[in-house]
Structure formats: C-alpha cells, structure tokens
Design a protein around this motif. Structure first.
Motif, short mmCIF file in Angstrom:
data_model
loop_
_atom_site.label_atom_id
_atom_site.label_comp_id
_atom_site.label_asym_id
_atom_site.label_seq_id
_atom_site.Cartn_x
_atom_site.Cartn_y
_atom_site.Cartn_z
N PRO A 23 0.65 -0.91 -0.13
CA PRO A 23 0.21 -0.15 0.45
C PRO A 23 0.61 1.10 0.06
N THR A 24 1.74 1.01 0.22
CA THR A 24 2.58 2.16 0.09
C THR A 24 4.07 2.56 -0.91
N ALA A 25 4.02 1.63 -1.63
CA ALA A 25 4.59 1.81 -3.13
C ALA A 25 4.06 1.39 -4.11
N PHE A 26 4.75 1.72 -5.42
CA PHE A 26 4.07 1.71 -6.68
C PHE A 26 4.35 0.41 -7.00
N CYS A 27 4.05 -0.32 -8.08
CA CYS A 27 4.05 -1.49 -8.87
C CYS A 27 4.59 -0.91 -10.33
N VAL A 28 6.02 -0.52 -10.28
CA VAL A 28 6.55 -0.90 -11.70
C VAL A 28 6.62 -1.52 -13.20
N GLY A 29 6.88 -1.07 -13.85
CA GLY A 29 7.72 -2.79 -14.71
C GLY A 29 8.77 -1.93 -15.54
N ARG A 64 2.88 9.75 -16.30
CA ARG A 64 3.56 10.36 -14.75
C ARG A 64 3.32 9.72 -13.75
N GLU A 65 4.51 10.30 -12.72
CA GLU A 65 3.66 10.01 -10.97
C GLU A 65 2.94 10.74 -10.42
N PRO A 66 1.91 9.97 -10.31
CA PRO A 66 0.46 10.62 -9.35
C PRO A 66 1.69 11.24 -7.91
N ASP A 67 0.64 12.14 -7.34
CA ASP A 67 1.42 12.50 -6.03
C ASP A 67 0.99 11.66 -4.98
N ASP A 124 -3.20 1.38 -13.33
CA ASP A 124 -3.63 0.76 -12.77
C ASP A 124 -2.66 0.20 -12.46
N ALA A 125 -1.91 -0.80 -12.97
CA ALA A 125 -0.40 -1.52 -12.94
C ALA A 125 0.39 -1.04 -11.47
N ALA A 126 0.32 -0.19 -11.69
CA ALA A 126 1.24 1.11 -10.15
C ALA A 126 0.38 0.93 -9.14
N ARG A 127 -1.19 1.20 -9.50
CA ARG A 127 -1.68 1.44 -7.48
C ARG A 127 -2.21 -0.19 -7.50
N LYS A 128 -1.90 -0.73 -8.21
CA LYS A 128 -2.06 -2.57 -7.90
C LYS A 128 -1.82 -2.83 -6.80
N GLY A 129 -2.85 -3.02 -5.42
CA GLY A 129 -3.18 -3.07 -4.08
C GLY A 129 -3.24 -1.39 -3.14
#
Length: 165
Positions: free
Chosen positions: A15-21, A124-127, A157-162
C-alpha cells in the motif's frame, strides 16, 4: 511498453509504494531492438525500484552474457557495457522517481549516471507519496524523454495495484 507492463504485473503490491515494470533495450545499427535487462519494483532485496533493478541486473552481466545478447556485434572490439549505454532506451511504466523517502538513490539519478540515450515513460507518477520530477531531471541531463501514449490508464492501474485510493 507491453513488456514493461508484464514486469509490473510480477510486482508484489504494497500500500505504500507503486508497482512498476522496466525494460532496458539497445538499438544497434541495422538491427531490431534487443532486450538487455528487465526489472520490477521490489524484485531485488532492499525496497528496490524497477529501473534500479533493471540497471543492476544489466551491470551484473558478464562480458560473455553481454556478447551473446548483442551477437552479431557490428564492430570489431568485444562489446562492453559502456559502449552500449549511449544506445540504450529504457521503457518504464511509471515516471522514474526523483526522490526516495527511504533514502535510497533516485531512479532518475541512476539513469543519468548510466548515460542512457532515451527514456520512454508510460505515465506520470501521481503525487500519492511524493512530488516526482524524474522526467524533468532526465531532460535537464540531456536524456530524451518520450511519453508513451495510449496505455496511461493501464500503467497507472498497474502502479496502484493493491492501493485503496
């Protein structure tokens, strides 16, 4: 960018970080792009980010592994990573971070140190956590930044998974 999204899908959500590829590709003259390395967030120990992981794996390739990836090599000398980096394109699903709250080095800084040619970014990375200025840092360092169009929502959506946002 689809391959970078496949990497993001491998990421364990928190919940405290993004999922990035991230995918690192070299473009040699008269050749199709060659994938040199792949990475995703938290793949390697230590709260790591996708771009840092892909770079670390690339830097850990032996000269024979590197040579097999870029064979046939169009020049006489055996390929070394320093020769390839100015020809490298990095595909990342989320803008490379410009600051890490953990104190680890920012991904934008790692890409700048590597002297890559171009960074293709999904969204873009959201704030959500910090104000990101990674794309601007890359541009200021002379790295071409391309915003990949058409997959922004999928990358977000991938970044905010979870996350419960």
């Amino acid at each position: 960018m689809r391959q970078a999204l496949e990497q993001a899908a491998l990421c364990e959500p928190v919940p405290t970080a993004f999922c990035v590829g991230c995918i690192i590709v070299v473009r040699l003259p008269d050749s199709e792009p060659i994938v040199l390395s792949k990475g995703f967030s938290r793949e390697l120990p230590g709260n790591t980010h996708a771009e840092a992981n892909a770079l670390a794996k690339l830097e850990n390739l032996s000269s024979s592994q590197l040579q097999s990836l870029v064979s046939p090599w169009p020049w006489e000398a055996v390929p070394v990573l320093g020769d390839l980096l100015p020809l490298v394109d990095v595909y990342t699903t989320l803008e490379p971070c410009s600051v890490r709250t953990s104190g680890l080095p920012a991904c934008a800084d790692g890409l700048i140190r590597a002297r890559i040619r171009r960074c293709i970014i999904g969204v873009r990375e959201p704030d959500d956590f910090v104000k990101c200025e990674g794309a601007q840092k890359l541009k200021d360092a002379g790295i071409e930044v391309i915003w990949y169009g058409g997959l922004e929502q999928e990358c977000l959506d991938a970044a905010r998974k979870g996350h419960h946002i």
